[in-house]
Design a protein around this motif. Structure first.
Motif, PDB file in Angstrom:
ATOM      1  N   ALA A 274       0.827  -1.207   0.000  1.00  0.00           N
ATOM      2  CA  ALA A 274       0.000   0.000   0.000  1.00  0.00           C
ATOM      3  C   ALA A 274       0.860   1.255   0.000  1.00  0.00           C
ATOM      4  N   THR A 275       1.961   1.226   0.733  1.00  0.00           N
ATOM      5  CA  THR A 275       2.862   2.378   0.776  1.00  0.00           C
ATOM      6  C   THR A 275       3.432   2.668  -0.604  1.00  0.00           C
ATOM      7  N   ILE A 276       3.863   1.624  -1.299  1.00  0.00           N
ATOM      8  CA  ILE A 276       4.423   1.787  -2.644  1.00  0.00           C
ATOM      9  C   ILE A 276       3.349   2.250  -3.619  1.00  0.00           C
ATOM     10  N   LEU A 277       2.144   1.715  -3.469  1.00  0.00           N
ATOM     11  CA  LEU A 277       1.047   2.081  -4.375  1.00  0.00           C
ATOM     12  C   LEU A 277       0.721   3.569  -4.260  1.00  0.00           C
ATOM     13  N   LEU A 278       0.826   4.105  -3.071  1.00  0.00           N
ATOM     14  CA  LEU A 278       0.594   5.535  -2.866  1.00  0.00           C
ATOM     15  C   LEU A 278       1.564   6.359  -3.714  1.00  0.00           C
ATOM     16  N   GLY A 279       2.801   5.910  -3.766  1.00  0.00           N
ATOM     17  CA  GLY A 279       3.796   6.594  -4.582  1.00  0.00           C
ATOM     18  C   GLY A 279       3.535   6.475  -6.068  1.00  0.00           C
ATOM     19  N   VAL A 280       3.025   5.334  -6.491  1.00  0.00           N
ATOM     20  CA  VAL A 280       2.711   5.140  -7.913  1.00  0.00           C
ATOM     21  C   VAL A 280       1.638   6.131  -8.362  1.00  0.00           C
ATOM     22  N   GLY A 281       0.623   6.306  -7.549  1.00  0.00           N
ATOM     23  CA  GLY A 281      -0.446   7.235  -7.897  1.00  0.00           C
ATOM     24  C   GLY A 281       0.037   8.664  -8.059  1.00  0.00           C
ATOM     25  N   ALA A 282       1.095   9.024  -7.327  1.00  0.00           N
ATOM     26  CA  ALA A 282       1.601  10.407  -7.359  1.00  0.00           C
ATOM     27  C   ALA A 282       2.257  10.765  -8.678  1.00  0.00           C
ATOM     28  N   LEU A 283       2.534   9.802  -9.530  1.00  0.00           N
ATOM     29  CA  LEU A 283       3.209  10.100 -10.791  1.00  0.00           C
ATOM     30  C   LEU A 283       2.302  10.771 -11.816  1.00  0.00           C
ATOM     31  N   PHE A 284       1.009  10.577 -11.721  1.00  0.00           N
ATOM     32  CA  PHE A 284       0.099  11.089 -12.751  1.00  0.00           C
ATOM     33  C   PHE A 284       0.154  12.604 -12.930  1.00  0.00           C
ATOM     34  N   PRO A 285       0.110  13.408 -11.853  1.00  0.00           N
ATOM     35  CA  PRO A 285       0.107  14.862 -12.062  1.00  0.00           C
ATOM     36  C   PRO A 285       1.412  15.423 -12.621  1.00  0.00           C
ATOM     37  N   VAL A 286       2.460  14.604 -12.683  1.00  0.00           N
ATOM     38  CA  VAL A 286       3.725  15.075 -13.265  1.00  0.00           C
ATOM     39  C   VAL A 286       3.545  15.428 -14.730  1.00  0.00           C
ATOM     40  N   PHE A 287       2.717  14.666 -15.425  1.00  0.00           N
ATOM     41  CA  PHE A 287       2.683  14.746 -16.886  1.00  0.00           C
ATOM     42  C   PHE A 287       1.867  15.915 -17.409  1.00  0.00           C
ATOM     43  N   THR A 288       0.820  16.291 -16.692  1.00  0.00           N
ATOM     44  CA  THR A 288      -0.005  17.405 -17.154  1.00  0.00           C
ATOM     45  C   THR A 288      -0.751  18.025 -15.977  1.00  0.00           C
ATOM     46  N   PRO A 289      -0.849  19.345 -15.909  1.00  0.00           N
ATOM     47  CA  PRO A 289      -1.576  20.004 -14.818  1.00  0.00           C
ATOM     48  C   PRO A 289      -3.081  20.036 -15.055  1.00  0.00           C
ATOM     49  N   SER A 290      -3.673  18.855 -15.100  1.00  0.00           N
ATOM     50  CA  SER A 290      -5.107  18.726 -15.342  1.00  0.00           C
ATOM     51  C   SER A 290      -5.768  18.030 -14.155  1.00  0.00           C
ATOM     52  N   PRO A 291      -6.984  18.424 -13.800  1.00  0.00           N
ATOM     53  CA  PRO A 291      -7.649  17.826 -12.638  1.00  0.00           C
ATOM     54  C   PRO A 291      -7.756  16.305 -12.700  1.00  0.00           C
ATOM     55  N   TRP A 292      -7.913  15.723 -13.905  1.00  0.00           N
ATOM     56  CA  TRP A 292      -8.086  14.271 -13.976  1.00  0.00           C
ATOM     57  C   TRP A 292      -6.886  13.531 -13.407  1.00  0.00           C
ATOM     58  N   THR A 293      -5.698  14.143 -13.475  1.00  0.00           N
ATOM     59  CA  THR A 293      -4.512  13.470 -12.931  1.00  0.00           C
ATOM     60  C   THR A 293      -4.584  13.366 -11.415  1.00  0.00           C
ATOM     61  N   MET A 294      -5.180  14.356 -10.772  1.00  0.00           N
ATOM     62  CA  MET A 294      -5.363  14.279  -9.323  1.00  0.00           C
ATOM     63  C   MET A 294      -6.453  13.271  -8.969  1.00  0.00           C
ATOM     64  N   TYR A 295      -7.435  13.108  -9.845  1.00  0.00           N
ATOM     65  CA  TYR A 295      -8.452  12.079  -9.607  1.00  0.00           C
ATOM     66  C   TYR A 295      -7.831  10.681  -9.739  1.00  0.00           C
ATOM     67  N   ALA A 296      -6.914  10.527 -10.714  1.00  0.00           N
ATOM     68  CA  ALA A 296      -6.213   9.250 -10.860  1.00  0.00           C
ATOM     69  C   ALA A 296      -5.352   8.968  -9.635  1.00  0.00           C
ATOM     70  N   TYR A 297      -4.683  10.002  -9.176  1.00  0.00           N
ATOM     71  CA  TYR A 297      -3.902   9.871  -7.937  1.00  0.00           C
ATOM     72  C   TYR A 297      -4.810   9.441  -6.784  1.00  0.00           C
ATOM     73  N   ALA A 298      -5.977  10.071  -6.687  1.00  0.00           N
ATOM     74  CA  ALA A 298      -6.908   9.749  -5.612  1.00  0.00           C
ATOM     75  C   ALA A 298      -7.368   8.298  -5.684  1.00  0.00           C
ATOM     76  N   LEU A 299      -7.636   7.805  -6.888  1.00  0.00           N
ATOM     77  CA  LEU A 299      -8.098   6.427  -7.051  1.00  0.00           C
ATOM     78  C   LEU A 299      -7.038   5.429  -6.607  1.00  0.00           C
ATOM     79  N   ILE A 300      -5.820   5.597  -7.111  1.00  0.00           N
ATOM     80  CA  ILE A 300      -4.752   4.633  -6.805  1.00  0.00           C
ATOM     81  C   ILE A 300      -4.305   4.750  -5.356  1.00  0.00           C
ATOM     82  N   SER A 301      -4.104   5.981  -4.884  1.00  0.00           N
ATOM     83  CA  SER A 301      -3.658   6.143  -3.503  1.00  0.00           C
ATOM     84  C   SER A 301      -4.779   5.787  -2.527  1.00  0.00           C
ATOM     85  N   GLY A 302      -6.044   5.978  -2.933  1.00  0.00           N
ATOM     86  CA  GLY A 302      -7.151   5.581  -2.078  1.00  0.00           C
ATOM     87  C   GLY A 302      -7.182   4.074  -1.866  1.00  0.00           C
ATOM     88  N   ILE A 303      -6.907   3.323  -2.933  1.00  0.00           N
ATOM     89  CA  ILE A 303      -6.800   1.868  -2.802  1.00  0.00           C
ATOM     90  C   ILE A 303      -5.662   1.512  -1.849  1.00  0.00           C
TER      91      ILE A 303
END
Length: 420
Positions: free
Chosen positions: A312-341
């Motif tokens: 779970a700790t590692i998965l939280l870090g994986v989710g954080a990679l999405f907002p790196v690529f583009t400053p769009s709200p959907w990337t934070m939603y993707a982060y929320a989904l993966i880190s929420g799991i």
């Protein structure tokens, strides 16, 4: 004899009065973090930045970092001292309840005062004192799992705590997003969450009197046993502390600045920001609750707690990679989904892992207090790191930094030897 030592077989009879009593404690562990964490998370992640943004918008990033530094120092001391004193407290209401009740009331009063303050120095002073009362709730509350819950129910009860933690942590964002334009009202709402949630939790536990327990003389040996860092049989304990600290740092690198990520990095207007914070918090809440509810009982069944926490700790870090690529709200939603799991799985069994690596059950609150310091200080250090990185290189850098920190934290958890 504590309930924690009364149910030890691998098969649990849920109709047993002893088990029902422990599940009542589990219900209290569900309600408790909703009380204290919803207030802390909702205020620190959303309403405090909003209030500071209103008062000194040109210096808001540096000011949040200042608040985090002061809170880190105070919280570190308060958590350990409160946990240690609760270990040696003797009262007709037990050793944990007096601390939880008194400091719940004080925390609510301080949040009410915080809502009324209109200068940064006053806000900072109240915030520092609030850290003392907040941590004097957390350390005794978590120690009740070690006091009252048998080993083969700790995964289940830990999942109770984890669901409450998820609701408090992520549900607070949904509530706080509704008060971005009415910050003081929102803080008062959270003050009532702390007051009623923590008092109800303390009542449900029905901690028995411990007036007959031997009183320890307050001498050098007592100070060494109850107030100092554990040294014997503590390798796995410190790996758990380190892994938890890094996970919390990683999480709050983003969460501590999520409001500014939407406004300054993604350039959203106030209405869009409020909607985005609510969506993100809802995703975190739903995934966190589902995974927490599932993972705890499964962990008890398969007798595994280390791997879910590390993964779970590692998965939280994986989710954080999405907002790196583009400053769009959907990337934070993707982060929320993966880190929420990840956070759901983590919260379900984290307390079971913490209790399993305790060096000495007789100083449970003090040693859990050190672990709780990892939580509280991690919540504070995360925004502090973010503030420095944002000032030097902008928002984009904070996301891969979280990934690296969470990866290291997961590796530390996997290095624990005496827990499967």
């Amino acid at each position: 004899m504590n309930d924690a030592h009364q149910v030890t077989t691998s098969k649990v009879n849920f109709k047993s009065p002893k088990v029902k009593k422990q599940l009542r404690v589990g219900l209290a562990m569900f309600i408790g973090p909703i009380g204290w964490l919803s207030a802390y998370s909702g205020v620190s992640a959303t309403l405090l930045p909003a209030k500071i943004g209103q008062l000194i918008p040109a210096h808001k990033v540096a000011t949040i970092a200042l608040f985090s530094t002061v809170a880190m120092i105070v919280a570190t001391i308060a958590n350990i001292v409160a946990g240690a004193f609760s270990d040696i407290t003797r009262s007709k209401h037990g050793k944990r309840t007096p601390w939880i009740v008194t400091n719940s009331i004080l925390s609510a009063i301080l949040l009410f005062a915080f809502s009324m303050a209109n200068s940064v120095p006053v806000l900072l002073g109240i915030w520092a004192v609030y850290q003392i009362t907040l941590n004097a709730i957390i350390a005794p509350m978590v120690a009740q799992i070690a006091d009252r819950i048998s080993p083969n129910l700790r995964g289940t009860v830990s999942s109770f705590y984890g669901v409450g933690y998820a609701i408090g942590n992520f549900g607070s964002g949904i509530i706080a997003s509704r008060f971005i334009s009415h910050v003081s009202t929102g803080i008062i709402v959270f003050a009532f969450f702390t007051l009623f949630g923590c008092l109800l939790s303390a009542w449900l536990v029905q901690e028995p009197s411990n007036m007959d327990s031997p009183k320890k003389p307050f001498n050098k040996q007592t100070i060494k046993e109850n107030f100092m860092f554990p040294t014997a049989n503590s390798r796995d304990y410190y790996l758990a502390v380190g892994g938890k600290f890094l996970m919390m740092v990683g999480q709050f690198i983003i969460v501590g600045y999520q409001l500014y990520i939407f406004t300054d990095y993604m350039k959203l207007n106030p209405s869009q920001t409020a909607t985005s914070v609510a969506i993100m918090s809802t995703i975190l809440l739903v995934t966190g609750i589902l995974l927490t509810a599932l993972t705890g009982p499964i962990s008890d069944h398969v007798h595994r707690v280390k791997f879910p926490v590390a993964f779970a700790t590692i998965l939280l870090g994986v989710g954080a990679l999405f907002p790196v690529f583009t400053p769009s709200p959907w990337t934070m939603y993707a982060y929320a989904l993966i880190s929420g799991i990840g956070m759901g799985a983590y919260n379900a069994v984290d307390q079971a892992l913490n209790i399993a690596v305790l060096p000495n059950p007789d100083s449970a609150a003090k040693d859990l207090g050190f672990i709780n310091v990892a939580v509280t200080v991690g919540m504070i250090v995360g925004p502090l790191i973010s503030g420095g990185l944002i000032s030097l290189w902008g928002y984009r850098i904070i996301f891969p930094v979280e990934t690296l920190i969470c990866l290291i934290g997961g590796i530390m958890i996997m290095m624990i030897k005496k827990v499967k």
